[in-house]
Design a protein around this motif. Structure first.
Motif, PDB file in Angstrom:
ATOM      1  N   ASP A 142       0.818  -1.225   0.000  1.00 57.92           N
ATOM      2  CA  ASP A 142       0.000   0.000   0.000  1.00 57.92           C
ATOM      3  C   ASP A 142       0.851   1.273   0.000  1.00 57.92           C
ATOM      4  O   ASP A 142       0.331   2.379   0.125  1.00 57.92           O
ATOM      5  CB  ASP A 142      -0.972   0.007   1.198  1.00 57.92           C
ATOM      6  CG  ASP A 142      -0.249   0.108   2.540  1.00 57.92           C
ATOM      7  OD1 ASP A 142       1.000   0.211   2.563  1.00 57.92           O
ATOM      8  OD2 ASP A 142      -0.942   0.094   3.580  1.00 57.92           O
ATOM      9  N   SER A 144       3.055   2.169   2.277  1.00 56.85           N
ATOM     10  CA  SER A 144       3.500   2.614   3.598  1.00 56.85           C
ATOM     11  C   SER A 144       4.837   1.967   3.962  1.00 56.85           C
ATOM     12  O   SER A 144       5.230   0.959   3.391  1.00 56.85           O
ATOM     13  CB  SER A 144       2.439   2.300   4.656  1.00 56.85           C
ATOM     14  OG  SER A 144       2.267   0.901   4.779  1.00 56.85           O
ATOM     15  N   ALA A 145       5.530   2.578   4.916  1.00 53.90           N
ATOM     16  CA  ALA A 145       6.829   2.070   5.351  1.00 53.90           C
ATOM     17  C   ALA A 145       6.631   1.113   6.509  1.00 53.90           C
ATOM     18  O   ALA A 145       5.720   1.259   7.312  1.00 53.90           O
ATOM     19  CB  ALA A 145       7.722   3.230   5.776  1.00 53.90           C
ATOM     20  N   ASP A 146       7.512   0.136   6.596  1.00 55.17           N
ATOM     21  CA  ASP A 146       7.353  -0.955   7.540  1.00 55.17           C
ATOM     22  C   ASP A 146       8.745  -1.455   7.930  1.00 55.17           C
ATOM     23  O   ASP A 146       9.641  -1.505   7.102  1.00 55.17           O
ATOM     24  CB  ASP A 146       6.553  -2.030   6.789  1.00 55.17           C
ATOM     25  CG  ASP A 146       6.193  -3.238   7.619  1.00 55.17           C
ATOM     26  OD1 ASP A 146       6.366  -3.222   8.829  1.00 55.17           O
ATOM     27  OD2 ASP A 146       5.725  -4.208   6.997  1.00 55.17           O
ATOM     28  N   GLU A 161       4.428  -4.637  10.967  1.00 55.59           N
ATOM     29  CA  GLU A 161       3.245  -5.211  10.323  1.00 55.59           C
ATOM     30  C   GLU A 161       3.074  -4.690   8.897  1.00 55.59           C
ATOM     31  O   GLU A 161       3.031  -3.488   8.713  1.00 55.59           O
ATOM     32  CB  GLU A 161       1.970  -4.862  11.108  1.00 55.59           C
ATOM     33  CG  GLU A 161       0.753  -5.628  10.590  1.00 55.59           C
ATOM     34  CD  GLU A 161      -0.560  -5.219  11.284  1.00 55.59           C
ATOM     35  OE1 GLU A 161      -0.661  -4.100  11.783  1.00 55.59           O
ATOM     36  OE2 GLU A 161      -1.482  -6.043  11.284  1.00 55.59           O
ATOM     37  N   TYR A 294       1.232   6.104  11.289  1.00 53.46           N
ATOM     38  CA  TYR A 294       0.369   5.089  11.886  1.00 53.46           C
ATOM     39  C   TYR A 294       0.925   4.659  13.243  1.00 53.46           C
ATOM     40  O   TYR A 294       2.079   4.951  13.577  1.00 53.46           O
ATOM     41  CB  TYR A 294       0.180   3.869  10.974  1.00 53.46           C
ATOM     42  CG  TYR A 294       1.413   3.061  10.639  1.00 53.46           C
ATOM     43  CD1 TYR A 294       1.938   2.141  11.544  1.00 53.46           C
ATOM     44  CD2 TYR A 294       2.047   3.190   9.403  1.00 53.46           C
ATOM     45  CE1 TYR A 294       3.061   1.384  11.235  1.00 53.46           C
ATOM     46  CE2 TYR A 294       3.175   2.441   9.084  1.00 53.46           C
ATOM     47  CZ  TYR A 294       3.671   1.542  10.000  1.00 53.46           C
ATOM     48  OH  TYR A 294       4.776   0.794   9.702  1.00 53.46           O
ATOM     49  N   HIS A 315      -7.865   1.694  20.789  1.00 50.65           N
ATOM     50  CA  HIS A 315      -7.710   0.795  19.642  1.00 50.65           C
ATOM     51  C   HIS A 315      -6.483  -0.118  19.817  1.00 50.65           C
ATOM     52  O   HIS A 315      -6.592  -1.343  19.731  1.00 50.65           O
ATOM     53  CB  HIS A 315      -7.593   1.648  18.371  1.00 50.65           C
ATOM     54  CG  HIS A 315      -7.418   0.888  17.100  1.00 50.65           C
ATOM     55  ND1 HIS A 315      -8.402   0.796  16.143  1.00 50.65           N
ATOM     56  CD2 HIS A 315      -6.362   0.186  16.601  1.00 50.65           C
ATOM     57  CE1 HIS A 315      -7.966   0.062  15.130  1.00 50.65           C
ATOM     58  NE2 HIS A 315      -6.723  -0.312  15.377  1.00 50.65           N
ATOM     59  N   GLU A 316      -5.332   0.477  20.072  1.00 50.38           N
ATOM     60  CA  GLU A 316      -4.104  -0.333  20.173  1.00 50.38           C
ATOM     61  C   GLU A 316      -4.159  -1.241  21.403  1.00 50.38           C
ATOM     62  O   GLU A 316      -3.612  -2.353  21.386  1.00 50.38           O
ATOM     63  CB  GLU A 316      -2.856   0.553  20.213  1.00 50.38           C
ATOM     64  CG  GLU A 316      -2.692   1.521  19.035  1.00 50.38           C
ATOM     65  CD  GLU A 316      -2.822   0.893  17.658  1.00 50.38           C
ATOM     66  OE1 GLU A 316      -2.554  -0.318  17.512  1.00 50.38           O
ATOM     67  OE2 GLU A 316      -3.227   1.602  16.719  1.00 50.38           O
ATOM     68  N   HIS A 319      -6.157  -4.309  20.608  1.00 53.55           N
ATOM     69  CA  HIS A 319      -5.369  -5.266  19.811  1.00 53.55           C
ATOM     70  C   HIS A 319      -4.576  -6.235  20.690  1.00 53.55           C
ATOM     71  O   HIS A 319      -4.147  -7.290  20.215  1.00 53.55           O
ATOM     72  CB  HIS A 319      -4.358  -4.530  18.934  1.00 53.55           C
ATOM     73  CG  HIS A 319      -4.882  -4.070  17.611  1.00 53.55           C
ATOM     74  ND1 HIS A 319      -5.548  -4.893  16.740  1.00 53.55           N
ATOM     75  CD2 HIS A 319      -4.781  -2.860  16.981  1.00 53.55           C
ATOM     76  CE1 HIS A 319      -5.842  -4.208  15.633  1.00 53.55           C
ATOM     77  NE2 HIS A 319      -5.389  -2.972  15.754  1.00 53.55           N
ATOM     78  N   TYR A 393     -11.326  -2.168   8.857  1.00 56.19           N
ATOM     79  CA  TYR A 393     -11.539  -1.398  10.091  1.00 56.19           C
ATOM     80  C   TYR A 393     -13.028  -1.108  10.287  1.00 56.19           C
ATOM     81  O   TYR A 393     -13.663  -1.552  11.237  1.00 56.19           O
ATOM     82  CB  TYR A 393     -10.788  -0.059  10.023  1.00 56.19           C
ATOM     83  CG  TYR A 393      -9.292  -0.167  10.138  1.00 56.19           C
ATOM     84  CD1 TYR A 393      -8.511  -0.672   9.098  1.00 56.19           C
ATOM     85  CD2 TYR A 393      -8.629   0.252  11.292  1.00 56.19           C
ATOM     86  CE1 TYR A 393      -7.132  -0.764   9.203  1.00 56.19           C
ATOM     87  CE2 TYR A 393      -7.241   0.165  11.404  1.00 56.19           C
ATOM     88  CZ  TYR A 393      -6.506  -0.341  10.364  1.00 56.19           C
ATOM     89  OH  TYR A 393      -5.139  -0.434  10.476  1.00 56.19           O
TER      90      TYR A 393
HETATM   91  N1  ARG Z   1      -2.353  -2.440  12.924  1.00 55.92           N
HETATM   92  C1  ARG Z   1      -2.091  -1.010  12.891  1.00 55.92           C
HETATM   93  C2  ARG Z   1      -3.347  -0.386  13.517  1.00 55.92           C
HETATM   94  O1  ARG Z   1      -3.451  -0.315  14.683  1.00 55.92           O
HETATM   95  C3  ARG Z   1      -1.820  -0.473  11.532  1.00 55.92           C
HETATM   96  C4  ARG Z   1      -0.511  -0.905  10.944  1.00 55.92           C
HETATM   97  C5  ARG Z   1      -0.277  -0.272   9.633  1.00 55.92           C
HETATM   98  N2  ARG Z   1       0.896  -0.781   9.020  1.00 55.92           N
HETATM   99  C6  ARG Z   1       1.346  -0.366   7.861  1.00 55.92           C
HETATM  100  N3  ARG Z   1       2.418  -0.918   7.375  1.00 55.92           N
HETATM  101  N4  ARG Z   1       0.721   0.573   7.216  1.00 55.92           N
HETATM  102  O2  ARG Z   1      -4.319  -0.128  12.903  1.00 55.92           O
END
Ligand code: ARG
Ligand code: ZN
Length: 465
Positions: A142, A144-146, A161, A294, A315-316, A319, A393
């Motif tokens: 997508d 985004s950096a990871d 992730e 993020y 939210h976190e 998880h 989401y």
């Molecule tokens: N799981 C994360 C959240 O709390 C989002 C992670 C997004 N990672 C990424 N590579 N864009 O929603």
């Protein structure tokens, strides 16, 4: 274990090269070089399970250099003439298996290891990889950096992730494999290295301080972190005796303070809904890394790119049950993480003067058919580029509200708590969640297939609410 599914994936050039290499070896069976996830076919190896990772690392912010030894205690799940670890970039200087030199080679993000003698199914073995270099983040489908993301001052924002763990340690990098961890990081004095679980020791030796962390519960590699910055650290205990360690970039401290003060209350409230908090520590890592854009639910201690608002904290923290303790076995099931964490925000807001969850559902439903919300089904994102799009989401949360309205509050909250309890420290998939919902729904179970077909798997906007 080269399956037909894997052969179909061999259209991927790197994987095809690995498979060719694998079949040339002779004498035993190579690992599968994949966990078999269609969205991320290069992640993991189905031929062994890592029980424990011991990472001993040094990080120098001035040069952005990492030097490390990773010790993986594993069990072979099949006979193995060779096996693969995921590792992106960095230079490997040696690989030992049970103390003996092993042959290794690198193809793309795979480090292929051939031990001096083949491993037998069920055998435990220890792999020691010595490596160094300047870790480089990966770019996700997508955009985004990871992974190991370095900021201008040399600090690191480490969030893996879905595939970034391999940017800083060799791993069986698919969430199907969960392991305990010891992560020790030496940094120059004045810097702090924050990871998962409990801080076991912090000792200064000359110009360096070593922070040693222990995560005692099984963790998917993508949830590991080793984030380094000039943090302000605060340590406390909740009323229930849970240690809370938070590390905050001073530039975010003023905004983060009042929100992080609510963490114990959020944990207590979520525990009342989902069952006891799954880990032996808690906290937050708040960086000043606005370009990341993020947060991630790194196990026991989520990482935030800036001071979180209360919804992001809720939210976190949700998880920790949904994603971290109960983990997906296939990235396609991402709504089991994101839909549940988003629905927990809805519940929090409804309890604190915001709209009811029914109103949230209705407001979402009012969005036009062309909205992003309807662009793909929450339960079938289609590819890795859609994991963090709106449907897993928001439509994921809508599915849960529909379920609640159909089965009633008592059955619904029992489903959530039973899900978190039955799959604690393991895995859960969508079929299992649907089966549990039907089991606990009582007289309403007959309508649930249609509900999930429409709201979880339906393409586009459902014809009626
Ligand atoms: N799981 C994360 C959240 O709390 C989002 C992670 C997004 N990672 C990424 N590579 N864009 O929603
Ligand atoms: Zn999330």
């Amino acid at each position: 274990m080269i399956t037909r599914r894997l052969l179909a994936l061999a259209a991927t050039p790197v994987l095809a090269a690995l498979l060719v290499g694998a079949t040339q070896g002779g004498g035993g069976t190579p690992g599968s070089a994949t966990a078999g996830d269609p969205y991320f076919p290069l992640s993991g190896d189905g031929g062994y399970h890592v029980v424990h990772y011991g990472l001993s690392m040094g990080y120098t912010p001035a040069t952005r250099t990492l030097a490390a030894t990773a010790t993986l205690s594993s069990t072979a799940t099949q006979d193995l003439s060779s096996f693969d670890l995921d590792l992106s970039g960095l230079t490997v200087s040696s690989v030992l298996v049970d103390g003996s030199r092993a042959q290794f080679s690198r193809t793309g993000v795979k480090l292929q290891v051939t031990p001096a003698r083949p491993l037998l199914a069920g055998e435990s073995f220890r792999t020691t990889v010595t490596y160094a270099g300047v870790p480089a983040k990966v770019t996700d489908p997508d955009g985004s950096a990871d992974g190991w993301i370095t900021e201008a001052d040399g600090s690191s924002f480490v969030a893996g992730e879905p595939q970034g763990a391999m940017t800083w340690f060799p791993c069986n990098g698919h969430p199907l494999d969960k392991s305990t961890y010891d992560i020790a990081v030496a940094v120059p004095n004045g810097w702090t290295a924050v990871s998962n679980g409990r801080l076991v020791s912090q000792r200064t030796e000359g110009a360096k301080t070593v922070f040693a962390w222990h995560e005692s519960r099984p963790m998917a590699a993508y949830l590991a972190t080793a984030s380094v910055a000039k943090f302000q650290v605060s340590q406390s205990w909740t009323a229930a005796g849970l240690p809370v360690y938070s590390a905050v970039d001073p530039r975010e401290a003023k905004a983060a303070g009042p929100v992080l003060d609510q963490l114990p209350a959020v944990i207590t409230w979520e525990s009342s809904l989902f069952g006891r908090y799954p880990f032996d520590s808690a906290g937050a890592i708040v960086e000043h890394a606005h370009d990341v854009d993020y947060a991630l639910e790194t196990q026991s201690r989520p990482i935030y790119d800036r001071a979180p608002d209360i919804d992001t904290l809720v939210h976190e923290t949700a998880h920790q049950w949904f994603g971290d303790s109960v983990t997906l076995g296939s990235w396609k099931d991402i709504w089991l993480n994101e839909g549940f964490a988003t629905y927990t925000e809805w519940l929090w807001d409804a309890k604190h003067g915001g709209p009811s969850t029914a109103k949230r559902l209705a407001a979402d439903y009012a969005l036009p058919a062309g909205d992003d919300l309807w662009s793909f089904p929450a339960g079938d994102p289609g590819n890795g580029g859609n994991l963090f799009g709106t449907p897993p989401y928001e439509r994921g949360a809508m599915v849960l509200e529909k379920l609640r309205e159909t089965v009633g509050d008592q059955a619904f909250f029992s489903i959530l708590k039973t899900w978190a309890t039955d799959h604690r420290y393991g895995h859960g998939d969508t079929a299992q969640f649907i089966a549990l919902s039907k089991k606990l729904a009582g007289k309403n179970s007959g309508t649930l297939d249609a509900l999930f077909a429409t709201w979880l798997y339906g393409k586009g906007k459902p014809a009626q609410l």
